[in-house]
Write an enzyme that holds these catalytic residues in place. Sequence first.
Site, PDB file in Angstrom:
ATOM      1  N   ARG A  22     -12.845  -8.933 -22.592  1.00 60.77           N
ATOM      2  CA  ARG A  22     -13.507  -8.461 -23.808  1.00 60.77           C
ATOM      3  C   ARG A  22     -12.936  -9.065 -25.081  1.00 60.77           C
ATOM      4  O   ARG A  22     -13.587  -9.030 -26.122  1.00 60.77           O
ATOM      5  CB  ARG A  22     -13.525  -6.943 -23.833  1.00 60.77           C
ATOM      6  CG  ARG A  22     -14.469  -6.411 -22.743  1.00 60.77           C
ATOM      7  CD  ARG A  22     -14.491  -4.943 -22.683  1.00 60.77           C
ATOM      8  NE  ARG A  22     -13.222  -4.431 -22.246  1.00 60.77           N
ATOM      9  CZ  ARG A  22     -13.062  -3.441 -21.395  1.00 60.77           C
ATOM     10  NH1 ARG A  22     -14.108  -2.839 -20.900  1.00 60.77           N
ATOM     11  NH2 ARG A  22     -11.868  -3.038 -21.058  1.00 60.77           N
ATOM     12  N   GLU A  28      -0.418   1.063 -14.288  1.00 59.35           N
ATOM     13  CA  GLU A  28      -0.139   2.365 -13.693  1.00 59.35           C
ATOM     14  C   GLU A  28      -0.150   2.331 -12.164  1.00 59.35           C
ATOM     15  O   GLU A  28       0.428   3.178 -11.515  1.00 59.35           O
ATOM     16  CB  GLU A  28      -1.104   3.433 -14.221  1.00 59.35           C
ATOM     17  CG  GLU A  28      -2.565   3.201 -13.890  1.00 59.35           C
ATOM     18  CD  GLU A  28      -3.294   2.338 -14.909  1.00 59.35           C
ATOM     19  OE1 GLU A  28      -4.526   2.237 -14.799  1.00 59.35           O
ATOM     20  OE2 GLU A  28      -2.664   1.745 -15.790  1.00 59.35           O
TER      21      GLU A  28
END
Length: 177
Positions: free
Chosen positions: A61, A98
Amino acid sequence: MNNPTLLKNLRVIPDFPIPGIQFQDISTLFNNAECLHIMRDEVVELYKDKGITKVVGLESRGFLLGPTVASDLNAGFVMARKPGKLPGETIEQEYTKEYGTDKICMIKDSINSDDIVLIHDDLLATGGSMRAAYDLVKKFNPKKIYISFIIELTIEGLHGRDAFADTDTEISTLLVV
């Protein structure tokens, strides 16, 4: 900056991609010509007097607004991508997510020590991928590094700016939600 037109056109999708997440969908900003112009103009205004010579966009993006901003700043555009996506010799930076680790890569000679670099991406949440990009750009030893985002998430548990507490880089965001 929190431009009212951008805020009005930002779509929030509840429970995406998992329950409890309020996904900030920037596609509505990019498919609206007025919003696209506002985003470009606001980023260019922030950096027009900084001497930017390269804009680095993070896959994927950061590729949306980054090249346009680079063009308006009369700067080059550099892609920061996942391993195996760039031709030629690359350098990489590993970072922790994560659920494991990932890497970000850039072509070895894409930045030099005379460059003033703006690193751009769409969203600041935890700061992990941008910190990796910052550390990667730092390996090129540019004169200065700036960082910009379209959106900064400030919900509880996300402290993306903390990832840069040990740096002297200037961070800007167009929207804080």
